[in-house]
Every structure is written in C-alpha cells, then in structure tokens.
Motif scaffolding. Structure first.
Motif, PDB file in Angstrom:
ATOM      1  N   SER A  99     -10.434  10.109   5.973  1.00  6.17           N
ATOM      2  CA  SER A  99      -9.268   9.955   5.113  1.00  6.17           C
ATOM      3  C   SER A  99      -9.440  10.800   3.846  1.00  6.17           C
ATOM      4  CB  SER A  99      -9.113   8.478   4.731  1.00  6.17           C
ATOM      5  OG  SER A  99      -8.215   8.322   3.655  1.00  6.17           O
ATOM      6  N   ASN A 100      -8.315  11.210   3.256  1.00  9.96           N
ATOM      7  CA  ASN A 100      -8.350  11.898   1.963  1.00  9.96           C
ATOM      8  C   ASN A 100      -8.504  10.934   0.797  1.00  9.96           C
ATOM      9  OD1 ASN A 100      -8.047  14.501   2.970  1.00  9.96           O
ATOM     10  ND2 ASN A 100      -5.810  14.374   2.979  1.00  9.96           N
ATOM     11  N   HIS A 101      -8.538   9.629   1.090  1.00 12.38           N
ATOM     12  CA  HIS A 101      -8.539   8.634   0.021  1.00 12.38           C
ATOM     13  C   HIS A 101      -9.744   7.706   0.048  1.00 12.38           C
ATOM     14  CE1 HIS A 101      -4.384   9.880  -0.620  1.00 12.38           C
ATOM     15  NE2 HIS A 101      -4.191   9.735   0.677  1.00 12.38           N
ATOM     16  N   SER A 102     -10.509   7.686   1.143  1.00 12.68           N
ATOM     17  CA  SER A 102     -11.618   6.731   1.267  1.00 12.68           C
ATOM     18  C   SER A 102     -12.599   7.254   2.319  1.00 12.68           C
ATOM     19  CB  SER A 102     -11.085   5.357   1.695  1.00 12.68           C
ATOM     20  OG  SER A 102     -10.614   5.426   3.037  1.00 12.68           O
ATOM     21  N   ASP A 103     -13.570   6.405   2.658  1.00  9.11           N
ATOM     22  CA  ASP A 103     -14.507   6.757   3.725  1.00  9.11           C
ATOM     23  C   ASP A 103     -14.059   6.197   5.077  1.00  9.11           C
ATOM     24  OD1 ASP A 103     -16.117   8.203   2.060  1.00  9.11           O
ATOM     25  OD2 ASP A 103     -17.577   6.609   1.725  1.00  9.11           O
ATOM     26  N   HIS A 104     -12.781   5.932   5.232  1.00  4.71           N
ATOM     27  CA  HIS A 104     -12.258   5.537   6.544  1.00  4.71           C
ATOM     28  C   HIS A 104     -12.250   6.763   7.463  1.00  4.71           C
ATOM     29  CE1 HIS A 104      -9.957   1.751   4.997  1.00  4.71           C
ATOM     30  NE2 HIS A 104     -11.266   1.644   4.933  1.00  4.71           N
ATOM     31  N   LEU A 105     -12.551   6.513   8.736  1.00  4.37           N
ATOM     32  CA  LEU A 105     -12.664   7.584   9.729  1.00  4.37           C
ATOM     33  C   LEU A 105     -11.771   7.247  10.915  1.00  4.37           C
ATOM     34  CD1 LEU A 105     -14.463  10.197  10.360  1.00  4.37           C
ATOM     35  CD2 LEU A 105     -15.881   8.642  11.720  1.00  4.37           C
ATOM     36  N   LEU A 106     -10.920   8.191  11.313  1.00  6.29           N
ATOM     37  CA  LEU A 106     -10.024   8.015  12.455  1.00  6.29           C
ATOM     38  C   LEU A 106     -10.551   8.864  13.609  1.00  6.29           C
ATOM     39  CD1 LEU A 106      -7.374   6.380  12.827  1.00  6.29           C
ATOM     40  CD2 LEU A 106      -6.127   8.507  12.396  1.00  6.29           C
ATOM     41  N   VAL A 107     -10.633   8.268  14.798  1.00  2.00           N
ATOM     42  CA  VAL A 107     -11.255   8.928  15.955  1.00  2.00           C
ATOM     43  C   VAL A 107     -10.333   8.828  17.171  1.00  2.00           C
ATOM     44  CG1 VAL A 107     -13.253   8.965  17.505  1.00  2.00           C
ATOM     45  CG2 VAL A 107     -13.564   8.358  15.092  1.00  2.00           C
ATOM     46  N   SER A 108     -10.095   9.968  17.828  1.00  2.00           N
ATOM     47  CA  SER A 108      -9.302   9.978  19.064  1.00  2.00           C
ATOM     48  C   SER A 108     -10.207  10.290  20.246  1.00  2.00           C
ATOM     49  CB  SER A 108      -8.173  11.003  18.970  1.00  2.00           C
ATOM     50  OG  SER A 108      -8.663  12.288  18.649  1.00  2.00           O
TER      51      SER A 108
ATOM     52  N   SER B 188      -7.903   5.814  23.501  1.00  2.00           N
ATOM     53  CA  SER B 188      -7.889   5.024  22.273  1.00  2.00           C
ATOM     54  C   SER B 188      -7.853   5.890  21.021  1.00  2.00           C
ATOM     55  CB  SER B 188      -9.121   4.113  22.209  1.00  2.00           C
ATOM     56  OG  SER B 188     -10.280   4.881  21.861  1.00  2.00           O
ATOM     57  N   VAL B 189      -7.306   5.278  19.954  1.00  2.00           N
ATOM     58  CA  VAL B 189      -7.482   5.756  18.582  1.00  2.00           C
ATOM     59  C   VAL B 189      -8.205   4.637  17.848  1.00  2.00           C
ATOM     60  CG1 VAL B 189      -6.342   6.426  16.431  1.00  2.00           C
ATOM     61  CG2 VAL B 189      -5.409   7.196  18.609  1.00  2.00           C
TER      62      VAL B 189
ATOM     63  N   GLU C  80      -8.224  -0.705  16.673  1.00  2.00           N
ATOM     64  CA  GLU C  80      -8.176   0.123  17.881  1.00  2.00           C
ATOM     65  C   GLU C  80      -6.752   0.087  18.440  1.00  2.00           C
ATOM     66  OE1 GLU C  80     -10.629   0.669  22.101  1.00  2.00           O
ATOM     67  OE2 GLU C  80     -10.887  -1.146  20.898  1.00  2.00           O
ATOM     68  N   PHE C  81      -6.236   1.255  18.798  1.00  2.00           N
ATOM     69  CA  PHE C  81      -4.879   1.391  19.338  1.00  2.00           C
ATOM     70  C   PHE C  81      -4.959   2.154  20.655  1.00  2.00           C
ATOM     71  CE2 PHE C  81      -4.828   1.207  14.757  1.00  2.00           C
ATOM     72  CZ  PHE C  81      -3.816   0.312  14.459  1.00  2.00           C
ATOM     73  N   MET C  82      -4.184   1.741  21.633  1.00  2.00           N
ATOM     74  CA  MET C  82      -4.267   2.336  22.959  1.00  2.00           C
ATOM     75  C   MET C  82      -3.010   3.151  23.298  1.00  2.00           C
ATOM     76  SD  MET C  82      -7.267   1.432  23.790  1.00  2.00           S
ATOM     77  CE  MET C  82      -7.291   2.119  25.460  1.00  2.00           C
TER      78      MET C  82
ATOM     79  N   ASP D  14      -5.745  14.214  19.784  1.00  2.00           N
ATOM     80  CA  ASP D  14      -5.898  14.493  18.357  1.00  2.00           C
ATOM     81  C   ASP D  14      -5.375  13.304  17.556  1.00  2.00           C
ATOM     82  OD1 ASP D  14      -6.619  15.908  16.090  1.00  2.00           O
ATOM     83  OD2 ASP D  14      -4.993  17.375  16.208  1.00  2.00           O
ATOM     84  N   CYS D  15      -5.782  13.248  16.277  1.00  2.00           N
ATOM     85  CA  CYS D  15      -5.326  12.181  15.390  1.00  2.00           C
ATOM     86  C   CYS D  15      -5.408  12.679  13.960  1.00  2.00           C
ATOM     87  CB  CYS D  15      -6.177  10.921  15.562  1.00  2.00           C
ATOM     88  SG  CYS D  15      -7.929  11.185  15.161  1.00  2.00           S
ATOM     89  N   CYS D  16      -4.641  12.052  13.063  1.00  2.00           N
ATOM     90  CA  CYS D  16      -4.742  12.382  11.645  1.00  2.00           C
ATOM     91  C   CYS D  16      -4.239  11.206  10.823  1.00  2.00           C
ATOM     92  CB  CYS D  16      -3.961  13.651  11.305  1.00  2.00           C
ATOM     93  SG  CYS D  16      -2.165  13.492  11.374  1.00  2.00           S
ATOM     94  N   PHE D  17      -4.667  11.148   9.565  1.00  2.00           N
ATOM     95  CA  PHE D  17      -4.181  10.129   8.644  1.00  2.00           C
ATOM     96  C   PHE D  17      -2.846  10.549   8.039  1.00  2.00           C
ATOM     97  CE2 PHE D  17      -8.664   8.869   8.559  1.00  2.00           C
ATOM     98  CZ  PHE D  17      -8.574   7.479   8.474  1.00  2.00           C
ATOM     99  N   HIS D  18      -2.014   9.562   7.732  1.00  2.00           N
ATOM    100  CA  HIS D  18      -0.886   9.736   6.814  1.00  2.00           C
ATOM    101  C   HIS D  18      -1.399   9.379   5.420  1.00  2.00           C
ATOM    102  CE1 HIS D  18       3.364   8.240   5.450  1.00  2.00           C
ATOM    103  NE2 HIS D  18       3.014   9.363   4.855  1.00  2.00           N
ATOM    104  N   ASP D  19      -1.905   8.161   5.306  1.00  2.00           N
ATOM    105  CA  ASP D  19      -2.618   7.705   4.111  1.00  2.00           C
ATOM    106  C   ASP D  19      -3.610   6.658   4.612  1.00  2.00           C
ATOM    107  OD1 ASP D  19      -1.068   5.403   4.591  1.00  2.00           O
ATOM    108  OD2 ASP D  19       0.475   6.061   3.180  1.00  2.00           O
ATOM    109  N   ASP D  20      -4.199   5.899   3.698  1.00  3.15           N
ATOM    110  CA  ASP D  20      -5.201   4.927   4.145  1.00  3.15           C
ATOM    111  C   ASP D  20      -4.610   3.786   4.971  1.00  3.15           C
ATOM    112  OD1 ASP D  20      -7.702   5.793   3.583  1.00  3.15           O
ATOM    113  OD2 ASP D  20      -8.150   4.302   2.051  1.00  3.15           O
ATOM    114  N   SER D  21      -3.294   3.624   4.930  1.00  2.00           N
ATOM    115  CA  SER D  21      -2.681   2.487   5.621  1.00  2.00           C
ATOM    116  C   SER D  21      -2.056   2.862   6.957  1.00  2.00           C
ATOM    117  CB  SER D  21      -1.615   1.848   4.724  1.00  2.00           C
ATOM    118  OG  SER D  21      -0.571   2.776   4.482  1.00  2.00           O
ATOM    119  N   SER D  22      -1.941   4.183   7.249  1.00  2.00           N
ATOM    120  CA  SER D  22      -1.277   4.578   8.489  1.00  2.00           C
ATOM    121  C   SER D  22      -1.757   5.943   8.976  1.00  2.00           C
ATOM    122  CB  SER D  22       0.251   4.602   8.303  1.00  2.00           C
ATOM    123  OG  SER D  22       0.608   5.510   7.280  1.00  2.00           O
TER     124      SER D  22
END
Length: 358
Positions: free
Chosen positions: A27-36, A41-42, A55-57, A64-72
C-alpha cells in the motif's frame, strides 16, 4: 518439494497462496500487502504483523492486483473480470469486463481511474466512483497492437507494454491516441515495465536476461547525449539501445544461460531498483551510475514479483515458480519480507579522479 528457507532471505509470510503468485503490492499508506495468485485468490496481509487480514475469491486465476487506498483494492482475472474489494466489510463487486483474460490493473491517483490491460488487445479505463456495473463505470476502450503484458503509471503518464515488443506511452488527460508509439529496445519478449519514480522514463525487462532504461524525452539534444555515451560503451554491440543491464544470467564452461527477468521494483526514496529473475536471485541496481549495488542470497524458486514498502524499509519477494521449464516438481510458493539496509539500495557517490601531479 519443500525445505527450510535460505539463510538471509528474510522472514517468510504466513498463509501464502497455494498456487503461483502473479503479483504483490505494498500500500502507499501502510505496510499492508495485496497479493494475487493462480489459486483464484486475492489476499490482504499486514506485512509488519505477519497476519492474513482478508481473502477474496475469483472464478479463475487472478493475474494482477492493486490498492485503491488502505480500505479497498482492485484485481484482474483470467475469468475476464475486473473486481473491486472493500476490505473492512468484505464487500466485492465486478467493476467491469474484458473479452479475454485481464492481465494488468493499475489505479491512477492523478486521474481517479482504474486502468486495465487484457489479452483481448485492449486497454480500458474505469471510473470506480460511478454506479456499479460496467456500463456506468467504463470511461473508454483503447485498442492496442497486441496482447497487453504489463502496465505502469507515473503522474499522468501511462506506459503499456504488449506482445510483439510494442510499447505505447499515453497521457491520461488525452487518451485519444498514444503520445508515443515505440518498439522495445530489447530483442526479446517483454516481461515487465516500471516507470521511474521521478517521471523521466521507464525500465523494461525481457525474457532474455536484460533490463533496458528508456526515457520519455525524445528531443534531439537528449538523444545525442545518450547515444554519445552508448557509442562509447557499446562499440561491439550489433544493435544500439539506450542502455541496458545484462542480468540474471550465468556462465558455466564457456556457455551462457540466460533467465527471464519477471519483476522490477523501484526504491521510493533513492530511485535505485530491484530486479527478480527465474534464476531465483534479486539484484539491486543503480541506474544512473550503471552499476549493480547488491545481490541477495538465492531464493528457493523463480522471483515472480517484487514490491518495496512506501518508506523503502521492506522488500516483499514472491518466490514462486513461473513454469519457465514446464510442469516439473518445484519448491512451494512463498513470500519473503526483507528488512532493507541503506547500503543495499543507496547509490554510491561517483569516484572523482585524482588530480594530475603538477
């Protein structure tokens, strides 16, 4: 196959995907990591705490995956869909669709749009603020010369790398046609494109163990300066490129083995960059001084993806077999988190030649 993680590889993230990792992003705002992943799964992690937060299926492998912000965030799938996730509520919906697997997704903070690239040979822009459903969110569809393999954004600039070694550069404020149409300066298929953080150009990697450094400025003065350097440096090279790093290759008994370069990630503070290849190595490069700064210990499998945290303290490494040698036994897919030491990523000052004696 499985085994203990190699010494010096970093700490292993718990609960990794069960199949190939297609991408990971801090994330550009925290140490959250999004993985595809190819396991459909995401996954959302708190990398610092080493906790799987969600986890989302999908209906098919997620490419591929990307952040919008820390909430989505957003994802691109082989099931032809582009999805949006709200992490706190677990809510998800389909933002839009392509006519073939969706290979890439990016969110532009400058334009407030989601940009996707597909193997249907199109680029699409979506407004996530629109009412739910493709007919309300689609801003535009832009034909590409071939299947889209990689996208990268910096400011209002968008770089699209496709099959056939095509590279299109767009200004998001005017998508009617590319600002520049190029051919990759590398001879072989493109794997990854990433824009320089300072907005002056982009790095492009290929299946043939090279990374090329390209610039947006095509002015005569700029090019003559670059080519003057190249003529001096590459006198014996058949085809003149801007400048390129040979990387992710080894020489044994007089024979060169080259490996695809799957991933490029720029350090957010110093502008140096890491590359990851099918040889299992991560190298750090100083593009300005044209030198390798560091090579980390070999990882158990191919490096499928890389991402630096927003402050450059952490590097996430996806050690995940990319089937470059076909369906063979391989190490388990894993994500490693490295604490970055400044000496590994900070450019070294150029040596000043000693003055000649009087």
């Amino acid at each position: 196959m499985s085994g203990a993680p190699p010494s010096g590889s970093g700490r292993e993230l718990a609960n990794p995907p069960s199949d190939g990792i297609s991408n990971l992003r801090f994330s550009n705002h925290s140490d959250h990591l999004l993985v595809s992943s190819w396991d459909k799964s995401v996954r959302l992690y708190d990398a610092s705490a080493n906790v799987l937060k969600g986890e989302f299926m999908h209906g098919g492998p997620v490419l591929d995956c990307c952040f919008h912000d820390d909430s989505s965030g957003f994802s691109a799938s082989a099931d032809f869909t582009v999805r949006r996730y709200v992490f706190s509520s677990g809510k998800e919906d389909i933002l839009g669709r392509h006519d073939a697997p969706v290979r890439c997704v990016e969110y532009s903070y400058a334009a407030g749009q989601v940009i996707t690239g597909s193997w249907d040979k199109t680029l699409k822009c979506w407004d996530p603020r629109g009412a739910s459903g493709p007919e309300h969110t689609l801003v535009g569809t832009y034909p590409q010369p071939e299947r889209v393999y990689s996208l990268s954004l910096v400011g209002h600039r968008l770089v699209v790398a496709t099959a056939g070694r095509h590279v299109n550069v767009y200004d998001l404020r005017n998508m009617s046609q590319p600002e520049q149409r190029r051919e990759s300066s590398l001879k072989y298929q493109t794997r990854c494109v990433r824009c320089y953080p300072n907005g002056t150009g982009f790095a492009l990697s290929s299946v043939e163990g090279r990374v090329a450094m390209e610039f947006f400025d095509l002015s005569e003065a700029s090019q003559s300066k670059k080519y003057g350097y190249l003529l001096k440096l590459f006198q014996a090279v058949e085809v003149l490129t801007l400048y390129a790093f040979k990387c992710h290759r080894k020489s044994e008994a007089g024979r060169d083995t080259v490996y695809p370069v799957n991933a490029i990630a720029f350090h957010p503070i110093y502008g140096t960059f890491a590359t990851g290849g099918c040889d299992g190595y991560v190298n750090v490069w100083d593009g300005n001084n044209k030198k390798r700064l560091y090579q980390y210990s070999k990882y158990p499998s191919s490096i499928a993806a890389l991402s630096f945290s927003k402050d450059g303290r952490l590097l996430a490494v996806a050690s995940s077999y990319t089937f470059e040698e076909g369906d063979i036994p391989h190490e388990q897919d894993a994500i490693y988190l490295r604490n970055i030491n400044e000496v590994e990523v900070k450019p070294k000052p150029k040596a000043i030649p000693a003055a000649a004696p009087l």
